[in-house]
Design a protein around this motif. Sequence first.
Motif, short mmCIF file in Angstrom:
data_model
loop_
_atom_site.label_atom_id
_atom_site.label_comp_id
_atom_site.label_asym_id
_atom_site.label_seq_id
_atom_site.Cartn_x
_atom_site.Cartn_y
_atom_site.Cartn_z
N ARG A 185 -28.61 52.12 -4.98
CA ARG A 185 -28.09 51.55 -6.24
C ARG A 185 -28.84 50.30 -6.63
NH1 ARG A 185 -21.69 52.45 -4.81
NH2 ARG A 185 -21.55 54.63 -5.51
N ALA A 186 -29.16 49.48 -5.64
CA ALA A 186 -29.91 48.25 -5.92
C ALA A 186 -31.30 48.57 -6.46
CB ALA A 186 -30.01 47.39 -4.66
N ALA A 187 -31.97 49.55 -5.84
CA ALA A 187 -33.30 49.94 -6.31
C ALA A 187 -33.24 50.50 -7.72
CB ALA A 187 -33.90 50.98 -5.35
N ALA A 188 -32.21 51.29 -8.01
CA ALA A 188 -32.05 51.85 -9.35
C ALA A 188 -31.83 50.74 -10.38
CB ALA A 188 -30.89 52.84 -9.37
N GLY B 102 -37.27 48.21 -16.99
CA GLY B 102 -37.57 49.12 -18.09
C GLY B 102 -38.29 50.38 -17.68
N ARG B 103 -38.07 50.83 -16.44
CA ARG B 103 -38.75 52.02 -15.93
C ARG B 103 -37.85 53.24 -15.88
NH1 ARG B 103 -43.45 50.66 -11.82
NH2 ARG B 103 -44.27 48.80 -12.84
N GLY B 104 -36.84 53.28 -16.75
CA GLY B 104 -35.97 54.44 -16.81
C GLY B 104 -34.65 54.21 -16.12
N SER B 105 -33.93 55.29 -15.86
CA SER B 105 -32.57 55.20 -15.31
C SER B 105 -32.55 54.73 -13.86
CB SER B 105 -31.88 56.56 -15.40
OG SER B 105 -32.47 57.48 -14.50
N VAL C 186 -34.23 58.39 -9.71
CA VAL C 186 -35.16 58.99 -8.75
C VAL C 186 -35.53 57.98 -7.67
CG1 VAL C 186 -37.44 60.00 -8.45
CG2 VAL C 186 -36.03 60.68 -10.40
N ILE C 187 -35.93 56.78 -8.07
CA ILE C 187 -36.32 55.79 -7.07
C ILE C 187 -35.11 55.40 -6.21
CG2 ILE C 187 -35.99 53.82 -8.63
CD1 ILE C 187 -38.58 54.14 -5.78
N GLY C 188 -33.93 55.34 -6.83
CA GLY C 188 -32.72 55.03 -6.06
C GLY C 188 -32.45 56.08 -5.00
N GLY C 189 -32.60 57.35 -5.40
CA GLY C 189 -32.39 58.43 -4.45
C GLY C 189 -33.42 58.44 -3.34
N LYS C 190 -34.67 58.14 -3.68
CA LYS C 190 -35.72 58.11 -2.65
C LYS C 190 -35.44 57.04 -1.61
CE LYS C 190 -39.59 60.04 -5.29
NZ LYS C 190 -40.90 59.78 -5.92
N PRO D 33 -34.30 66.51 -5.04
CA PRO D 33 -33.33 65.93 -4.10
C PRO D 33 -33.02 64.45 -4.31
CG PRO D 33 -34.73 67.48 -2.95
CD PRO D 33 -35.26 67.40 -4.35
N ALA D 34 -34.01 63.64 -4.66
CA ALA D 34 -33.74 62.21 -4.85
C ALA D 34 -32.79 61.98 -6.01
CB ALA D 34 -35.05 61.45 -5.07
N GLY D 35 -33.05 62.62 -7.15
CA GLY D 35 -32.18 62.45 -8.31
C GLY D 35 -30.79 63.00 -8.07
N ILE D 36 -30.70 64.12 -7.36
CA ILE D 36 -29.40 64.72 -7.05
C ILE D 36 -28.60 63.79 -6.14
CG2 ILE D 36 -28.28 66.64 -5.86
CD1 ILE D 36 -30.73 68.35 -6.78
N THR D 37 -29.27 63.20 -5.16
CA THR D 37 -28.59 62.27 -4.25
C THR D 37 -28.04 61.08 -5.02
OG1 THR D 37 -30.05 62.94 -2.42
CG2 THR D 37 -28.90 60.84 -2.18
N SER D 38 -28.84 60.53 -5.94
CA SER D 38 -28.37 59.41 -6.76
C SER D 38 -27.12 59.78 -7.54
CB SER D 38 -29.46 58.96 -7.74
OG SER D 38 -30.37 58.11 -7.11
#
Length: 412
Positions: A20-23, A30-33, A36-40, A95-100
Amino acid sequence: MAGNTEPLPPRAKLAVTAGRAAAAVSRVAGRGSGSVIGGKVSLRLDPDLLARLARHLDVILVSATNGKTTTTRLIAEALRASGPVVSNALGANMPAGITSALAGGSDARYGVIEVDEKYLAGVARDTTPKAIALLNLSRDQLDRAAETRMLAEKWREGLAGSKATVIANADDPLIVWAASSSPNVVWVAAGQEWKDDAWSCPSCGGVLQRPGDDWGCADCGFRRPRPTWALNGDYVLDPQGSAWPIHLQLPGRANKANAATSAAVAATFGVPPQVALERMYAVQAVAGRYDVVTFMDRQLRLLLAKNPAGWLETFSLIDPPPTPVILSVNARGADGTDTSWLWDVDYTRLAGHPIMVIGDRKLDLAVRLEVAGLDFRVCENADEAVRMAPPGRIEVIANYTAFQDLRRRVGN
């Protein structure tokens, strides 16, 4: 039973918090929602997190080449009649986006998850779904995705041991081949406009015969199963033969087919077709698709078409000539860098429309339109294309990253 939320172990809690912090950082930058990075980040800290988050949910997976984002939204709306839903509604479907997405649904009963075709078997293994909806398989991202028959074979192998109820399109031979390994299949006659990926039998390689709406292989006997649900014009026919009216704000035959499949999915969880279909009316647009926006004092309708099957369906949605049309095609990583699919699209259906062409690969598209004998103008950007368009609402058709570019430009 879903909804029993046993506490996550400390490592999983840390992984969720870090994700959540990464997201949040990604959004601020400004790099989107940030999904994906949060899930990774979360999966790096706890590789089993997806399975842990899915444990308390009744999971429904949705996969296809076309229509999975919209169908995921329709199913989610229908199931909200029966309980809280968590879903990756914006389409982050690996998988990363689904996990988020699941990390934000601790109180949910249902997890309605869109899954990229390549990841379906793995996500099904991790999430133990109660239902899997399979809509279609067609050529897409030719440099990234496997040939469609190979992809169907991977699905077939991956679903063979699943206890999920599979809700599958009986009109797509590749889907039928993939789903036939499952012990519990609900067949839906959802239709198949694009047939050019399924002329040969996926079972033996013979030529499929296609009399009317039926199909079958004379060599091995592989054939269309008898559906228990069906799209019939503006109605969904249920297994008892009752006809339920479809009232959608989303346009086109393809979305009625998505609604028919969604009604069949909802019914497996006890939501009656009438209730499910009434709730689907609430869906007005899906991640910007079908939105009508005002830009430079003009009305633009935004339509997404990523591959030949999608373009074919989209052409059936647009207003008749002389409605102006803007076409935009990119070939970035998320689109697939191979644009040879442009030659599979019947652009002669745009005859009579004033056509403006933009996007990274506007010259590739221009050559295709030239060969099709169409009149068009190549423009530098959306602003120029809108200025050049004759009066009237403009239909804007774009592939994936071109669509995202347009949404940012027009403020959608």
